[in-house]
Design an enzyme around this catalytic site. Sequence first.
Site, PDB file in Angstrom:
ATOM      1  N   CYS A   1       0.839  -1.195   0.000  1.00 11.54           N
ATOM      2  CA  CYS A   1       0.000   0.000   0.000  1.00 11.54           C
ATOM      3  C   CYS A   1       0.876   1.248   0.000  1.00 11.54           C
ATOM      4  O   CYS A   1       1.974   1.245   0.557  1.00 11.54           O
ATOM      5  CB  CYS A   1      -0.911   0.020   1.236  1.00 11.54           C
ATOM      6  SG  CYS A   1      -2.211  -1.236   1.208  1.00 11.54           S
TER       7      CYS A   1
ATOM      8  N   CYS B   1      -7.664   0.794 -17.149  1.00 10.20           N
ATOM      9  CA  CYS B   1      -6.865   0.683 -15.920  1.00 10.20           C
ATOM     10  C   CYS B   1      -5.606   1.543 -16.010  1.00 10.20           C
ATOM     11  O   CYS B   1      -4.688   1.382 -15.207  1.00 10.20           O
ATOM     12  CB  CYS B   1      -6.503  -0.776 -15.654  1.00 10.20           C
ATOM     13  SG  CYS B   1      -5.533  -1.566 -16.961  1.00 10.20           S
TER      14      CYS B   1
END
Length: 399
Positions: free
Chosen positions: A61, A356
Amino acid sequence: MPIIEALTHHAMGRLADGTLVPRTLPGEEVEVKDDGSARIITPSPRRVAPPCRHFKTCGGCAMQHADDAFVADWKAEIVARALAGQQLSGEIAGTLTSPARSRRRAKFTGRRSKSGGVIGFKARGSDMLVEVPDCQLIVPEIAALMPALAEVANLAASRKAEAGLLVTQSTAGADLQVESERALTPELVGDLARIAERAGFARITWGQESAVLRAPPVQNMGAAPVVPPPGSFLQATAEGENTLLNKVREAIGDASRVVDLFAGCGTFSLPLASKTEVHAVESVAPMIEALQRGWRAAGGLRKVTTEVRDLFRNPLLPIDLKDFDAAIIDPPRAGAEAQVRQLAAASVPVIAMVSCNPVTFARDARILVEAGFQMGPIWVVDQFRWSTHVELVTRFTRV
């Protein structure tokens, strides 16, 4: 003390001199350390405590230190900047973010150790492997499999080489594809079968070789039960997939015949076939075969035809597209310039585009706009929560 002036699309804070500092936010006063990290002197009001205890070390992350609204706005701004790079502007309607613990698909790195197998994610910019038993991204069903995945890693990795473990949740249990330098032997199959039985894996594939199949790892796509080939593309979260599907439905409206380009295993084709005839085009033959089997198994759907075709080298031409009321296009990160140029020259009045990669989306969008299409509101769909990854969906109509 220097102040972070902006945040790049790679989630790096930028100082006035161009220095990039990770895990900082605009407006923060920082002290940059010798290793490139920062000590926050004056924090941003948008800074929050990371929800995951692994955030400081794990590289999975990038944005857990910012509040959700900031991340949503930042991802929308990434799209706006990409459009501006092509001299385009568009309405960003909003950012739709999947909840925490919703990723139904994750790829772990596995290693052998003296005490057994170890799995996790790599640290940012490092080969250090970080175990993530409390990962806030993955669905609980995958989190519960970590001990079993570590057992598989101990079998798959060597003293010198890591193993890759791609695990996907299915209706029948987890679907695991293992990347390993080891050859699949009868002894290894036996070991994997025992792990699968104990942990509830539906399927284990070793490279492209079938090792264990306890039950077909079905993914429901509308009314169709689809068994994707090992390792094939699947939307990262069920919430994200449903969001994209609903926006595509809105885009094509009451179209009676639709072409689905880069159709995969039928993410859009099969649900839409409840009301619409669909022609699905995909370059990977096993994915098209899985789509066909799912369509036949569902029963009661409208006609779905399929075609195996490389749309980069051999795009559908205007003559191939003349009988369709709408097109859906969901290309990989490289975009679909060759196919979009053919759509621009064709008579298809409506295009639902999923992307994307905002940069290649903007390039392809400019081709359509210059050909006379109008771009509708853009929805940012954030299936990769707290990451730098950005997806989007919008509608183009010929004016």
